[in-house]
Design an enzyme around this catalytic site. Sequence first.
Site, mmCIF file in Angstrom:
data_model
loop_
_atom_site.group_PDB
_atom_site.id
_atom_site.type_symbol
_atom_site.label_atom_id
_atom_site.label_comp_id
_atom_site.label_asym_id
_atom_site.label_seq_id
_atom_site.Cartn_x
_atom_site.Cartn_y
_atom_site.Cartn_z
ATOM 1 N N HIS A 155 0.820 -1.221 0.000
ATOM 2 C CA HIS A 155 0.000 0.000 0.000
ATOM 3 C C HIS A 155 0.852 1.269 0.000
ATOM 4 O O HIS A 155 0.375 2.330 -0.369
ATOM 5 C CB HIS A 155 -0.942 0.002 1.211
ATOM 6 C CG HIS A 155 -2.025 -1.022 1.089
ATOM 7 N ND1 HIS A 155 -3.332 -0.706 0.781
ATOM 8 C CD2 HIS A 155 -1.996 -2.369 1.194
ATOM 9 C CE1 HIS A 155 -4.050 -1.808 0.716
ATOM 10 N NE2 HIS A 155 -3.271 -2.843 0.971
ATOM 11 N N ASP A 363 3.330 9.316 -0.481
ATOM 12 C CA ASP A 363 2.176 8.502 -0.130
ATOM 13 C C ASP A 363 1.994 7.439 -1.202
ATOM 14 O O ASP A 363 2.168 7.730 -2.394
ATOM 15 C CB ASP A 363 0.920 9.384 -0.061
ATOM 16 C CG ASP A 363 -0.041 8.933 1.030
ATOM 17 O OD1 ASP A 363 -0.051 7.732 1.335
ATOM 18 O OD2 ASP A 363 -0.769 9.783 1.564
HETATM 19 O O1 F6P Z 1 -2.013 2.700 4.428
HETATM 20 C C1 F6P Z 1 -0.808 2.515 5.070
HETATM 21 C C2 F6P Z 1 -1.026 2.023 6.502
HETATM 22 O O2 F6P Z 1 0.171 1.767 7.122
HETATM 23 C C3 F6P Z 1 -1.826 0.772 6.595
HETATM 24 O O3 F6P Z 1 -1.033 -0.357 6.471
HETATM 25 C C4 F6P Z 1 -2.437 0.934 7.930
HETATM 26 O O4 F6P Z 1 -3.580 0.180 8.064
HETATM 27 C C5 F6P Z 1 -2.729 2.408 8.024
HETATM 28 O O5 F6P Z 1 -1.692 2.994 7.287
HETATM 29 C C6 F6P Z 1 -2.861 2.915 9.456
HETATM 30 O O6 F6P Z 1 -1.694 2.679 10.197
HETATM 31 P P1 F6P Z 1 -1.682 1.774 11.496
HETATM 32 O O7 F6P Z 1 -2.208 0.436 11.129
HETATM 33 O O8 F6P Z 1 -0.269 1.757 11.940
HETATM 34 O O9 F6P Z 1 -2.603 2.455 12.471
#
Ligand code: F6P
Length: 462
Positions: A155, A363
């Site tokens: 992602h 991003d």
């Molecule tokens: O979209 C990137 C990302 O790291 C996802 O993998 C993740 O779900 C989201 O951002 C939120 O981050 P976290 O899971 O660390 O809260």
Amino acid sequence: MSRLVIVSNRVALPGRRGGGQGGLATGLVGALAAQGGLWFGWNGRLSDAPATPLLEHDPPITYALTPLSHREFEGYYIGFANRCLWPVFHAQLHLMHYEPDDLSIYLEVSWRWAGELVPLLGPGDLIWVHDYHLIPLGCALRAQGVTSPIGFFLHTPFPGVDLLRALPGKHRLVEMLLGYDLIGFQTPLDCQSFYRTLAFFLPEAHREAGGVRYRGHLTRVDCFPIGIAVEEVGQLARSGRHNRHGQRLEASLTGRRLILGIDRLDYSKGLANRFRAYERLLERWPEFQRQVVLLQIAPLSRTEVPEYGAIRSQLNAIVGDIHARYAEYDWMPLRYMTRGFPRSTILGFLRQAEVGFITPLRDGMNLVAKEYVAAQDPEHPGVLVLSGLAGASQELEEALIVNPYDIEEMAGALAKALAMGLEERCQRFQGMMERLRRGDLRHWITSFRDALAATAPAGEGG
Ligand code: F6P
């Protein structure tokens, strides 16, 4: 049709799908809601007791949720995933912090999760692993006897060679990626970076049509830009626009024009530069003073990671500066909040904003940028000011694309957005909507799924 098995660190837990969870969870709920399947991941809790995943049914999705131990949380999630991989993948090397134990724990978590997932798998499953937390999982599953197709989708951006050179464990991780049958990236640029990385770090891997062959195994590589459920976003935005929060926001503006940013509170989102650019707008074009409001919603995220505490303090100071300089007793130029809101409220706010101001330093995609467009009123669309370093900028060409490191340019784009006439706004909006519809969430899911099924030996999967 084969069952889809999704594995990701963050899971949008049933009944707790609020704001601030990031694009991955939002996209995956859509993926599984459409066709059902199994979703394996972290339950968001910490427990040092021996783990067995708990099953929870919320048709058509079955969740298999497992806790992390305190040691795993520190070493895997906080440590290697979010203090090493995240800053490297987002070109913020100065924020990288490495502890050798963290890499070992990172590898161990994939191995443990593979052990818990294997008994839940059936013949013909398609296994789709998500994001940088779980790069080793494909190899761990294979080593534990899984023969189903296994795909991986990143992602985030895939970093260039120069960034990756700074990452401890890079050779091993790149090699582990080639244990998958399919690797998906967000944009063609990420695919290119991956191929360059291979040429540099793993010259024994040979490029073939559509993929890479390494030690006899073929890994398909392609780009699958994640999309949004365009009609659903539009419908939620219309209802959110006039809900209690939408009405309160409108009343509070007293006719002033709304510029809106929505991001997890993360240093990669470029909020400091964004605030400075807004300040510059007020300085260079004083006619906008008292006429505009920047609302930045930035739900707290990864608060245990020290670098996130630092960006928080930095932003508090900048917001204070801007208020001290420009606020009046009846006008606050910048409203900055770190709480989340329900999705329909956020989408309603996006519909109300005349300018969507989304300027990450880097991003993978940035789904908020896509949601901003889909949330607009087609008769009176707003203008998107978007960072050229977000994956979304490769599709949303009609946005005002800016360099998130260039404060002056961003301020100029805000001024241009606020001055843009209806005809031009409509033209830009229509171009972007066409592309969003073509590459929507359903398209993302089915194209990855079909490509993964096609990697299965004839007669299996699909
Ligand atoms: O979209 C990137 C990302 O790291 C996802 O993998 C993740 O779900 C989201 O951002 C939120 O981050 P976290 O899971 O660390 O809260």
